[in-house]
Write a protein that holds these residues in place. Structure first.
Motif, PDB file in Angstrom:
ATOM      1  N   GLN A   1      -5.541   2.458   2.607  1.00 39.22           N
ATOM      2  CA  GLN A   1      -4.724   3.081   3.278  1.00 39.22           C
ATOM      3  C   GLN A   1      -3.834   2.287   4.971  1.00 39.22           C
ATOM      4  N   ARG A   2      -2.876   2.623   5.200  1.00 35.33           N
ATOM      5  CA  ARG A   2      -2.646   1.454   6.574  1.00 35.33           C
ATOM      6  C   ARG A   2      -1.809   3.094   7.262  1.00 35.33           C
ATOM      7  N   PRO A   3      -2.517   2.580   8.420  1.00 32.83           N
ATOM      8  CA  PRO A   3      -1.667   3.909   9.706  1.00 32.83           C
ATOM      9  C   PRO A   3      -0.435   3.350   9.583  1.00 32.83           C
ATOM     10  N   SER A   4      -0.029   1.942  10.092  1.00 34.38           N
ATOM     11  CA  SER A   4       1.920   1.834   9.863  1.00 34.38           C
ATOM     12  C   SER A   4       2.393   2.015   9.151  1.00 34.38           C
ATOM     13  N   GLN A   5       1.840   2.835   7.871  1.00 34.49           N
ATOM     14  CA  GLN A   5       2.922   3.705   6.717  1.00 34.49           C
ATOM     15  C   GLN A   5       2.547   4.727   6.303  1.00 34.49           C
ATOM     16  N   GLY A   6       2.040   5.229   7.939  1.00 32.76           N
ATOM     17  CA  GLY A   6       2.315   6.552   8.304  1.00 32.76           C
ATOM     18  C   GLY A   6       0.841   7.500   6.998  1.00 32.76           C
ATOM     19  N   TRP A   7       0.338   6.854   6.909  1.00 32.78           N
ATOM     20  CA  TRP A   7      -1.447   7.304   6.095  1.00 32.78           C
ATOM     21  C   TRP A   7      -1.755   8.273   7.300  1.00 32.78           C
ATOM     22  N   GLY A   8      -2.252   8.483   8.607  1.00 39.27           N
ATOM     23  CA  GLY A   8      -2.903   8.587   9.521  1.00 39.27           C
ATOM     24  C   GLY A   8      -3.445   7.796  10.676  1.00 39.27           C
ATOM     25  N   THR A   9      -4.139   8.280  11.351  1.00 38.44           N
ATOM     26  CA  THR A   9      -4.611   7.179  12.298  1.00 38.44           C
ATOM     27  C   THR A   9      -5.482   6.631  11.814  1.00 38.44           C
ATOM     28  N   VAL A  10      -6.132   5.444  12.603  1.00 41.26           N
ATOM     29  CA  VAL A  10      -7.737   4.764  11.724  1.00 41.26           C
ATOM     30  C   VAL A  10      -8.952   5.714  11.497  1.00 41.26           C
ATOM     31  N   ALA A  11      -8.966   6.673  12.968  1.00 39.65           N
ATOM     32  CA  ALA A  11      -9.825   7.886  12.972  1.00 39.65           C
ATOM     33  C   ALA A  11      -9.618   8.192  11.548  1.00 39.65           C
TER      34      ALA A  11
ATOM     35  N   PHE B   1      -4.698  11.098  -0.976  1.00 41.19           N
ATOM     36  CA  PHE B   1      -4.401   9.908  -2.071  1.00 41.19           C
ATOM     37  C   PHE B   1      -3.757  11.291  -3.227  1.00 41.19           C
ATOM     38  N   TYR B   2      -4.223  12.602  -3.491  1.00 40.97           N
ATOM     39  CA  TYR B   2      -4.472  13.452  -4.039  1.00 40.97           C
ATOM     40  C   TYR B   2      -2.705  14.036  -3.836  1.00 40.97           C
ATOM     41  N   ARG B   3      -2.640  13.989  -2.456  1.00 44.08           N
ATOM     42  CA  ARG B   3      -1.426  14.900  -2.317  1.00 44.08           C
ATOM     43  C   ARG B   3      -0.442  13.645  -2.241  1.00 44.08           C
ATOM     44  N   HIS B   4      -0.399  13.059  -2.670  1.00 40.43           N
ATOM     45  CA  HIS B   4       0.223  12.226  -3.057  1.00 40.43           C
ATOM     46  C   HIS B   4       0.351  11.739  -4.274  1.00 40.43           C
ATOM     47  N   LEU B   5      -0.115  11.673  -5.067  1.00 38.73           N
ATOM     48  CA  LEU B   5      -0.420  11.923  -6.721  1.00 38.73           C
ATOM     49  C   LEU B   5       0.257  12.658  -7.435  1.00 38.73           C
ATOM     50  N   LEU B   6       0.003  13.966  -6.583  1.00 38.75           N
ATOM     51  CA  LEU B   6       0.380  15.672  -6.642  1.00 38.75           C
ATOM     52  C   LEU B   6       1.351  15.779  -6.799  1.00 38.75           C
ATOM     53  N   ALA B   7       2.213  15.039  -6.079  1.00 35.90           N
ATOM     54  CA  ALA B   7       3.467  14.636  -5.868  1.00 35.90           C
ATOM     55  C   ALA B   7       4.709  14.073  -6.540  1.00 35.90           C
ATOM     56  N   LEU B   8       3.985  13.408  -7.721  1.00 40.19           N
ATOM     57  CA  LEU B   8       4.214  12.505  -8.488  1.00 40.19           C
ATOM     58  C   LEU B   8       4.989  13.437 -10.106  1.00 40.19           C
TER      59      LEU B   8
ATOM     60  N   MET C   1       0.783  -1.269  -0.045  1.00 38.34           N
ATOM     61  CA  MET C   1       0.595   0.353  -0.601  1.00 38.34           C
ATOM     62  C   MET C   1       0.933   1.170   0.360  1.00 38.34           C
ATOM     63  N   GLY C   2       0.453   3.033   0.406  1.00 41.46           N
ATOM     64  CA  GLY C   2       1.178   3.567   0.027  1.00 41.46           C
ATOM     65  C   GLY C   2       1.842   3.858   1.523  1.00 41.46           C
ATOM     66  N   LYS C   3       2.695   4.899   0.703  1.00 49.50           N
ATOM     67  CA  LYS C   3       3.484   5.424   2.170  1.00 49.50           C
ATOM     68  C   LYS C   3       2.967   6.328   2.887  1.00 49.50           C
TER      69      LYS C   3
ATOM     70  N   ALA D   1      -0.409   5.024 -12.420  1.00 47.62           N
ATOM     71  CA  ALA D   1      -0.200   6.332 -11.552  1.00 47.62           C
ATOM     72  C   ALA D   1      -0.831   5.835 -10.742  1.00 47.62           C
ATOM     73  N   ALA D   2      -1.391   5.099  -9.975  1.00 51.05           N
ATOM     74  CA  ALA D   2      -2.464   4.454  -9.713  1.00 51.05           C
ATOM     75  C   ALA D   2      -1.856   3.507  -7.998  1.00 51.05           C
ATOM     76  N   GLN D   3      -0.435   2.845  -9.257  1.00 52.65           N
ATOM     77  CA  GLN D   3       0.322   2.079  -7.950  1.00 52.65           C
ATOM     78  C   GLN D   3       1.577   2.937  -7.655  1.00 52.65           C
ATOM     79  N   THR D   4       2.179   3.418  -8.112  1.00 57.66           N
ATOM     80  CA  THR D   4       2.145   4.526  -7.819  1.00 57.66           C
ATOM     81  C   THR D   4       2.863   5.019  -6.237  1.00 57.66           C
ATOM     82  N   VAL D   5       1.339   5.864  -6.282  1.00 57.26           N
ATOM     83  CA  VAL D   5       0.836   5.876  -5.313  1.00 57.26           C
ATOM     84  C   VAL D   5       0.091   5.023  -4.003  1.00 57.26           C
ATOM     85  N   GLN D   6       0.212   4.143  -4.289  1.00 57.29           N
ATOM     86  CA  GLN D   6      -0.526   2.986  -4.019  1.00 57.29           C
ATOM     87  C   GLN D   6       0.436   1.292  -2.745  1.00 57.29           C
ATOM     88  N   ARG D   7       1.114   1.033  -4.622  1.00 58.87           N
ATOM     89  CA  ARG D   7       1.652   0.561  -4.346  1.00 58.87           C
ATOM     90  C   ARG D   7       1.968  -1.346  -3.745  1.00 58.87           C
TER      91      ARG D   7
END
Length: 317
Positions: free
Chosen positions: A110-120, A132-139, A1-3, A150-156
């Motif tokens: 998205q995974r909390p352990s990968q830094g996407w945020g808290t579960v809530a 998601f968009y923030r990561h996409l725009l950074a590509l 998944m993502g970063k 594009a989706a795979q680059t963001v989501q892994r």
């Protein structure tokens, strides 16, 4: 998944959705709050049915509307909406799941352990869409990438080829909910959290040395966002900072972003709040990957945590 992605400042959103000329639902909700659970943002159109688009029902269409509305608010082109909806279709079938592979949750899994945020936070469709968009725009050059790339680059994802399967349905759904819009009323004076992570070293003395900023630890490559609108006055190498960016805002305020892995903006460029400007790195006098955020008011360094607190925002949790 993502970063890792950054958490946005809280604001009020009004979402309007028009599907097939049907009735309009208008819902107000506060989202992006650091203290609340999922905000319950709801974009469901009145009278929507399971056949609204591509065989998806009201809840799925509501989530798709949120994705598009957030994309519009962030000035993401329509192609980005298609990529985001295709990703959510692939990961969750547009359902806001509270479970998934390992600790994956939400529309985008998205995974909390990968830094996407808290579960809530991730369980808030508006929050997860923004990340998601923030990561996409950074590509670099993302608009010229195939949807699946594009989706795979963001989501892994472990199954990178599957995103393409949902592109036709994503285009149909985006066409159905493209009337979704957001208007916001920021309560932070436009100040956006520049990245998310762990606050490891705060403003003040560190032994005999005075630390003029706030260190936010995050993985290398994590997007760094402009804290507010302004003009880039420096972008490049700097002693001690490795690679930095300095942005001039109004009222004599300058923000500094240090130890960057790479920069995305140039000197003299105008930027808006929340725009990706760099990526977290470990350059210069640094002992680990992090963003050094420094805020100066009329040439004097101030405590970033207190600066945000006074404006209704929050940097460290």
């Amino acid at each position: 998944m993502g970063k890792v992605a950054a958490a946005g400042a809280g604001f009020v959103v009004v979402i309007m959705l028009f599907i097939g000329g049907g009735a309009v639902a208008v819902v107000q909700a506060v989202f992006g709050s650091s203290s609340s659970s999922a905000s319950g943002v709801n974009c469901a159109p009145v009278g929507a049915s399971a056949s609204s688009a591509a065989g998806y029902g009201p809840q799925e269409m509501s989530n798709a509307a949120t994705i598009v509305a957030v994309g519009k608010r962030m000035n993401v082109p329509e192609r980005g909406w298609v990529i985001a909806v295709a990703t959510a279709l692939t990961e969750s079938r547009l359902k806001n799941l509270n479970y998934g592979d390992r600790d994956s949750v939400g529309l985008f899994q998205q995974r909390p352990s990968q830094g996407w945020g808290t579960v809530a936070q991730i369980m808030d469709p508006a929050y997860s869409s923004e990340q998601f968009y923030r990561h996409l725009l950074a590509l670099p050059n993302w608009q010229n990438m195939p949807v699946t790339v594009a989706a795979q680059t963001v989501q892994r994802s472990g199954f990178p080829g599957r995103y393409a399967k949902f592109e036709p349905a994503a285009r149909q759904i985006v066409g159905a909910v493209q009337g979704a819009t957001c208007t916001t009323s920021a309560n932070t004076g436009g100040w956006t959290t520049p990245t998310s992570g762990t606050c490891t070293s705060r403003f003040g003395y560190r032994g005999s040395e005075f630390h003029k900023g706030l260190d936010i630890a995050a993985p290398i490559g994590t997007p760094i966002l402009a804290a507010n609108s302004g003009t880039v006055i420096s972008s490049g190498p700097a002693s001690g900072y490795g690679l930095w960016i300095r942005i001039q805002h109004g009222d004599g305020i300058v923000t500094i972003y240090g130890h960057n892995d790479h920069n995305l903006v140039r000197e003299g460029q105008s930027v808006h709040a929340g725009q990706p400007i760099a990526a977290v790195g470990n350059r210069g006098a640094s002992t680990g990957a992090h963003l050094h955020l420094q805020i100066e008011v009329n040439g004097q360094a101030v405590d970033p945590v207190e600066f945000y607190r006074q404006r209704g925002g929050q940097l460290c949790r």
